[in-house]
Write an enzyme that holds these catalytic residues in place. Structure first.
Site, short mmCIF file in Angstrom:
data_model
loop_
_atom_site.label_atom_id
_atom_site.label_comp_id
_atom_site.label_asym_id
_atom_site.label_seq_id
_atom_site.Cartn_x
_atom_site.Cartn_y
_atom_site.Cartn_z
N GLY B 53 76.04 -5.61 71.81
CA GLY B 53 75.01 -5.93 72.79
C GLY B 53 73.76 -6.32 72.02
O GLY B 53 73.58 -5.90 70.89
N THR B 54 72.93 -7.14 72.65
CA THR B 54 71.84 -7.68 71.85
C THR B 54 70.43 -7.21 72.21
O THR B 54 69.95 -6.27 71.60
CB THR B 54 71.93 -9.20 71.81
OG1 THR B 54 72.26 -9.67 73.11
CG2 THR B 54 73.03 -9.62 70.86
N THR B 55 69.78 -7.81 73.20
CA THR B 55 68.35 -7.55 73.32
C THR B 55 67.94 -6.72 74.54
O THR B 55 68.37 -7.01 75.66
CB THR B 55 67.59 -8.90 73.35
OG1 THR B 55 68.06 -9.67 72.24
CG2 THR B 55 66.10 -8.69 73.22
#
EC number: 3.4.25.1
Lengths: 258, 281
Positions: B53-55
């Site tokens: 997952g990123t941001t």
């Protein structure tokens, strides 16, 4: 060495049952009633901190009378059982039936084990379903039997008298305010037919409300909201419209639940 | 007594033993194999490939705090999932957003939610916001072994502090180090770009609506420069997850509400691709 007196198993069990029943009869009663939107719990309990009615899981609640440390122990055991089961499988796999079975086995083993004193408790485990016909209420006496109840049930000191009072007057489809009024009436009648008055401060009231948007359906009714309901002003007010919402109830979604 | 939750029988002794109000402590003594921290990883040669997952971004405003996340999970240079949810309610008054290894992070959130709920049910009161933040610290620390092997989980925790009457944000590093952020915070691969946007646009006195616009702007900028962060997917109608926590509790913006914010921003970006400009002085 002298030989111990012979006591027949029947007599031993009868003695244990009498011991437990006496302990339970000393406490004040708890009543549980079905109403349109869920299940209502009412107990006479002046303490704000030591509860007779508690949340166990999303749709399941617990009510008890008798010896506090014993039912508190069982309550925490139930919370641990439910949380572990939900964590291992899924939240939907935690059911009142399963919990009631575990409690019954536990109480039954303690009751028939000569090494332990019987628990002086009587429990109610209730689960609210999608509709009134899906609600489940189980009563668990001290000896580990299970009774599947419908409509209304009372446990504790005056249970028999209160139950028959409730049986005659409870009907399906009552509103919350009607059910609460009936529950309080049943609790205020004492043995001699006289009546006492119970104020909001002396009552512990909670509901499992199927209309709550949250995943956790348990909610305590406190303060002004309870007083208003008792006065009968708020017949149509949904439980959640109160400005004094109890802290707690939670998450409307879990990562694993979707 | 045997650890047995699968069949129906008497509650094992561990269930009826007075002890702590922590579900993790209970698991640790009763069924330690279920605790994620006790998992043994086999010796590995390289990094483990798993969706990331990123941001995640957060910003506070006078009446509460907003926590939001994009919807993309990536595995190397591949988009693993376009509609992943990375922001979750932790309880009534707090939320947690996760960047890092998605599978482990979602498991951690599930256990964290349960930990808070369990405490609340056993004790009859909620943990303080500080207590919740510390509990999350412990959980990240227990994942340190995996973090060292590339399976890190780095959450952002935000909540309404009912004792101090304000929204607060906590960020974490992989070792469980916790720091309170003032105003705004971001975590994950796009966080450098998101933080730049937040820094330029954040004001102390924003309204709730302005704050939700702010965090979506920041996610837009993160997606603009970071390939692992997903921008709003207007074609598939996949919008960021935006949650608001105020003294009334946790609330997630509906798809329609998110769409409105996203479309307004998108319209403006068609004229000004770099987004709103802050004053030079």
């Amino acid at each position: 060495m002298s030989t111990p007196f012979y006591v027949s198993p029947q007599q031993a069990m009868a003695d244990r049952a009498e011991y437990a029943r006496k302990g339970i009869a000393r406490g004040r009663s708890v009543v549980v009633l079905q109403y349109t939107d869920g299940v209502l719990f009412v107990a006479e309990n002046p303490s704000r901190a030591l509860h007779k009615v508690s949340e166990i899981y999303d749709r399941i609640a617990f009510a008890a009378v008798g010896k506090y440390n014993e039912f508190e122990n069982l309550r925490i055991g139930g919370v641990r059982y439910a949380d572990l089961r939900g964590y291992t499988y899924d939240r939907d796999d935690v059911t009142a039936r399963g919990l009631a079975n575990v409690y019954a086995q536990t109480l039954g083993t303690i009751f028939s084990s000569a090494a332990e004193k019987p628990y002086e408790v009587e429990l109610i485990v209730a689960e609210v379903g999608p509709g009134p016909e899906d609600d489940q209420i189980y009563r668990l006496p001290h000896d580990g039997s299970i009774v599947d109840e419908h409509g209304s049930v009372a446990v504790g000191g005056n249970a028999d008298q209160i139950s028959s009072y409730l049986d005659q007057r409870h009907r399906d489809g009552m509103t919350l305010a009607e059910a609460l009024k009936l529950a309080v009436e049943s609790l205020t009648r004492d043995n001699n037919g006289g009546e006492r008055t119970l104020t909001a401060e002396q009552l512990e009231v909670a509901v499992l409300d199927r209309t709550r948007p949250q995943q956790r359906k348990f909610k305590r009714l406190l303060g002004r909201q309870l007083s208003r309901l008792l006065e009968g002003h708020a017949t149509d007010v949904s439980v959640d419209e109160s400005e004094e919402a109890a802290p707690g109830p939670g998450a409307d979604e879990a990562p694993g639940a979707s | 007594m045997e650890a047995n939750t699968r069949s129906i029988g008497r509650l094992p002794a561990a269930f009826l033993t007075p002890g702590s109000s922590s579900f993790m402590d209970f698991l640790g003594t009763h069924q330690p194999d279920l605790l994620p921290g006790n998992r043994q990883l086999p010796p590995l040669k390289g990094a483990v490939e798993a969706p990331h997952g990123t941001t995640i971004v957060a910003a506070s405003f006078p009446g509460g705090v907003v926590l939001a996340g994009d919807r993309r999970a990536t595995m190397g240079n591949v988009i693993a999932q376009r509609d992943i949810e990375k922001v979750f309610p932790a309880d009534e008054y707090s939320a947690v957003g996760i960047a890092g290894t998605a599978g482990l992070a979602v498991e951690m959130v599930k256990l964290f939610q349960l930990e808070l709920e369990h405490f609340e049910k056993v004790e009859g009161v909620q943990l303080s916001l500080e207590g919740k933040a510390n509990r999350l610290s412990t959980m990240i620390r227990s994942n340190l072994g995996m973090a060292m092997q590339g399976l890190a989980v780095v959450p952002l925790f935000a909540g309404w502090d009912v004792d101090r009457n304000k929204g607060r944000i906590f960020s974490y590093d992989v070792t469980g180090g916790r720091s309170e952020e003032h105003g705004f915070a971001a975590t994950g691969s796009g966080s450098v770009f998101a933080r730049g946007a937040l820094k330029k646009l954040f004001r102390e006195n924003l309204t709730e609506d302005q704050t939700t616009t702010l965090v979506v702007q920041a996610l837009y900028d993160a997606a603009d420069d970071d390939s692992a962060t997903g921008g709003p997917d207007l074609a598939r109608r996949i919008y960021p997850i935006v949650t608001v926590i105020t003294d009334e509790g946790f609330r997630k913006l509906t798809d329609a509400q998110c769409a409105e914010v996203v479309r307004a921003i998108h319209e403006r970006r068609l004229q000004e691709p770099d987004g709103p400009r802050a004053a030079l002085l």
